[in-house]
Design a protein around this motif. Structure first.
Motif, PDB file in Angstrom:
ATOM      1  N   ALA A 193       1.119 111.777  76.045  1.00 11.17           N
ATOM      2  CA  ALA A 193       2.496 112.234  76.181  1.00 11.17           C
ATOM      3  C   ALA A 193       3.112 111.554  77.387  1.00 11.17           C
ATOM      4  O   ALA A 193       2.410 111.074  78.268  1.00 11.17           O
ATOM      5  CB  ALA A 193       2.530 113.747  76.357  1.00 11.17           C
ATOM      6  N   CYS A 194       4.433 111.515  77.395  1.00 10.33           N
ATOM      7  CA  CYS A 194       5.136 110.949  78.546  1.00 10.33           C
ATOM      8  C   CYS A 194       4.850 111.834  79.759  1.00 10.33           C
ATOM      9  O   CYS A 194       5.030 113.045  79.694  1.00 10.33           O
ATOM     10  CB  CYS A 194       6.631 110.897  78.245  1.00 10.33           C
ATOM     11  N   PRO A 195       4.381 111.242  80.875  1.00  7.71           N
ATOM     12  CA  PRO A 195       4.046 112.068  82.042  1.00  7.71           C
ATOM     13  C   PRO A 195       5.273 112.752  82.653  1.00  7.71           C
ATOM     14  O   PRO A 195       5.136 113.733  83.365  1.00  7.71           O
ATOM     15  CB  PRO A 195       3.415 111.067  83.022  1.00  7.71           C
ATOM     16  N   ARG A 196       6.468 112.254  82.345  1.00  3.54           N
ATOM     17  CA  ARG A 196       7.686 112.820  82.938  1.00  3.54           C
ATOM     18  C   ARG A 196       8.228 113.978  82.104  1.00  3.54           C
ATOM     19  O   ARG A 196       8.384 115.083  82.583  1.00  3.54           O
ATOM     20  CB  ARG A 196       8.721 111.707  83.061  1.00  3.54           C
ATOM     21  N   CYS A 197       8.492 113.727  80.820  1.00  5.76           N
ATOM     22  CA  CYS A 197       9.163 114.750  80.011  1.00  5.76           C
ATOM     23  C   CYS A 197       8.219 115.437  79.030  1.00  5.76           C
ATOM     24  O   CYS A 197       8.601 116.385  78.364  1.00  5.76           O
ATOM     25  CB  CYS A 197      10.350 114.153  79.240  1.00  5.76           C
ATOM     26  N   GLY A 198       6.986 114.976  78.943  1.00  6.11           N
ATOM     27  CA  GLY A 198       6.016 115.633  78.065  1.00  6.11           C
ATOM     28  C   GLY A 198       6.199 115.309  76.599  1.00  6.11           C
ATOM     29  O   GLY A 198       5.502 115.860  75.744  1.00  6.11           O
ATOM     30  N   ARG A 229       9.874 101.765  77.738  1.00  4.76           N
ATOM     31  CA  ARG A 229      10.529 103.025  78.127  1.00  4.76           C
ATOM     32  C   ARG A 229      10.136 104.151  77.192  1.00  4.76           C
ATOM     33  O   ARG A 229       9.894 103.927  76.009  1.00  4.76           O
ATOM     34  CB  ARG A 229      12.049 102.864  78.088  1.00  4.76           C
ATOM     35  N   CYS A 230      10.062 105.369  77.752  1.00  7.01           N
ATOM     36  CA  CYS A 230       9.812 106.543  76.925  1.00  7.01           C
ATOM     37  C   CYS A 230      11.000 106.704  75.976  1.00  7.01           C
ATOM     38  O   CYS A 230      12.147 106.678  76.418  1.00  7.01           O
ATOM     39  CB  CYS A 230       9.660 107.783  77.804  1.00  7.01           C
ATOM     40  N   PRO A 231      10.771 106.871  74.647  1.00  6.48           N
ATOM     41  CA  PRO A 231      11.884 106.957  73.695  1.00  6.48           C
ATOM     42  C   PRO A 231      12.758 108.196  73.939  1.00  6.48           C
ATOM     43  O   PRO A 231      13.908 108.225  73.534  1.00  6.48           O
ATOM     44  CB  PRO A 231      11.190 107.025  72.328  1.00  6.48           C
ATOM     45  N   ASN A 232      12.204 109.201  74.612  1.00  7.24           N
ATOM     46  CA  ASN A 232      12.953 110.438  74.820  1.00  7.24           C
ATOM     47  C   ASN A 232      13.765 110.411  76.117  1.00  7.24           C
ATOM     48  O   ASN A 232      14.985 110.546  76.102  1.00  7.24           O
ATOM     49  CB  ASN A 232      11.971 111.611  74.804  1.00  7.24           C
ATOM     50  N   CYS A 233      13.073 110.204  77.254  1.00  6.29           N
ATOM     51  CA  CYS A 233      13.771 110.335  78.538  1.00  6.29           C
ATOM     52  C   CYS A 233      14.032 108.988  79.204  1.00  6.29           C
ATOM     53  O   CYS A 233      14.614 108.931  80.281  1.00  6.29           O
ATOM     54  CB  CYS A 233      12.994 111.245  79.482  1.00  6.29           C
ATOM     55  N   LYS A 234      13.614 107.908  78.573  1.00  5.66           N
ATOM     56  CA  LYS A 234      13.881 106.537  79.059  1.00  5.66           C
ATOM     57  C   LYS A 234      13.194 106.201  80.387  1.00  5.66           C
ATOM     58  O   LYS A 234      13.557 105.229  81.037  1.00  5.66           O
ATOM     59  CB  LYS A 234      15.395 106.270  79.191  1.00  5.66           C
ATOM     60  N   THR A 235      12.234 107.034  80.796  1.00  9.25           N
ATOM     61  CA  THR A 235      11.442 106.681  81.980  1.00  9.25           C
ATOM     62  C   THR A 235      10.674 105.411  81.655  1.00  9.25           C
ATOM     63  O   THR A 235      10.158 105.273  80.546  1.00  9.25           O
ATOM     64  CB  THR A 235      10.401 107.782  82.298  1.00  9.25           C
ATOM     65  N   SER A 236      10.585 104.507  82.634  1.00  6.81           N
ATOM     66  CA  SER A 236       9.885 103.258  82.318  1.00  6.81           C
ATOM     67  C   SER A 236       8.373 103.475  82.288  1.00  6.81           C
ATOM     68  O   SER A 236       7.823 104.229  83.086  1.00  6.81           O
ATOM     69  CB  SER A 236      10.263 102.169  83.310  1.00  6.81           C
TER      70      SER A 236
END
Ligand SMILES: [Zn+2]
Length: 307
Positions: free
Chosen positions: A39-44, A64-71
């Protein structure tokens, strides 16, 4: 090289590299590598299956995370590519057989340890200790460098023809390699601690070198130790020089200090910076172990020839 087999091995390397990325993130944090799903470590946001394809997913998502765009760190891409490249190089070097299996496993572990040490300054036991056992077991299947004939060329001829002595010699070489690797790092760490009052090398490095020794045998372990020390020193020295030059320039242009004074002060601060900065020595040990795997024997022969 069989092209179909080579492509399959490369693809397998990419997949293992993808799993290795999970290990690099989770093992130092004491998390399970099996559960939960990535999972994305930022938004889960869970990484969906079609986003979990090596290389392509990172490129399609453009890091980039497809959800929150964190790189997402380009490390994910590098590790996958490097793992694929190492698997392919093992096949090209050792052919289709148990040797390739052994050294793919070795390269996989080294790659994970190099990147984990670089990012967290940790070398997890969950990689080094199973690696040590695996190296010892593999020494019974794939011969480690023939100890006697390598160390004393032409001087002794042990009965290496029979099957029993072959396995035994290989195993002894692996054990010896593990002892040499571990005790050198342990000794160097103890001296460093005495001399400078800070811990330069941890037990992680000791266990890493035990694992390397078990896979490579005594001779290539010595090669790894010396070339890693050399590479580490050169890196440390060039870092100090770079910091020194940069800080000297800044002192002259910004603070208008006289050149001589600026050089002296910048040197002092660069030396302090180096002392404070803990160099992840495992990165050098792991990288040179990889070099030793592919080029160590050739280098030793060339060096032997010079003497
Ligand atoms: Zn996210």
């Amino acid at each position: 090289m069989e092209p179909v087999l080579a492509s399959a091995i490369f693809a397998l390397g990419l997949a293992f590299g993808s799993f290795l990325n999970v290990c690099i993130y989770r093992l130092p944090r004491d998390l399970s590598v099996v559960r939960p799903r990535s999972a994305c470590p930022r938004c889960g946001n869970p990484i969906r299956a079609h986003h979990n394809i090596p290389i392509f997913s990172w490129l399609i998502l453009r890091g980039r995370c497809p959800n929150c765009k964190t790189s997402i760190s380009p490390r994910y891409l590098f590790v996958e590519l490097l793992c694929g490249a190492i698997f392919l190089a093992c096949y090209a070097h050792f052919g289709a057989g148990f040797a390739t299996l052994k050294y793919c496993a070795f390269g996989f572990l080294l790659l994970g340890l190099i990147f984990t040490d670089a990012e967290t300054h940790l070398l997890p036991d969950k990689m080094t200790l199973p690696g040590l056992v695996l190296g010892l077991v593999f020494s019974l299947v794939v011969p480690v460098n023939d100890l006697a004939s390598q160390l004393l060329p032409g001087l002794v001829s042990l009965p290496v023809s029979s099957d029993v002595s072959w396995h035994l010699l290989s195993f002894i070489d692996a054990v010896l390699g593990a002892i040499v690797g571990a005790s050198f790092i342990y000794g160097a760490g103890a001296i460093y601690l005495r001399a400078r009052g800070v811990e330069g090398m941890g037990f992680g490095d000791v266990k890493l070198m035990a694992m390397v020794g078990a896979f490579l045998g005594a001779k290539l372990t010595i090669f790894t130790l010396f070339s890693a020390s050399l590479a580490g020193s050169l890196f440390g020295l060039s870092t100090v020089l770079a910091v020194w030059i940069k800080r000297t320039r800044r002192r002259i242009t910004r603070f208008h200090e006289p050149a001589r004074e600026a050089r002296r002060r910048a040197w002092e601060s660069a030396a302090i910076a180096l002392r404070r900065h803990q160099m992840p020595f495992g990165v050098f040990l792991g990288s040179m172990a990889l070099v030793a795997l592919f080029y160590g024997n050739r280098f030793m022969q060339w060096y032997w020839g010079l003497l």
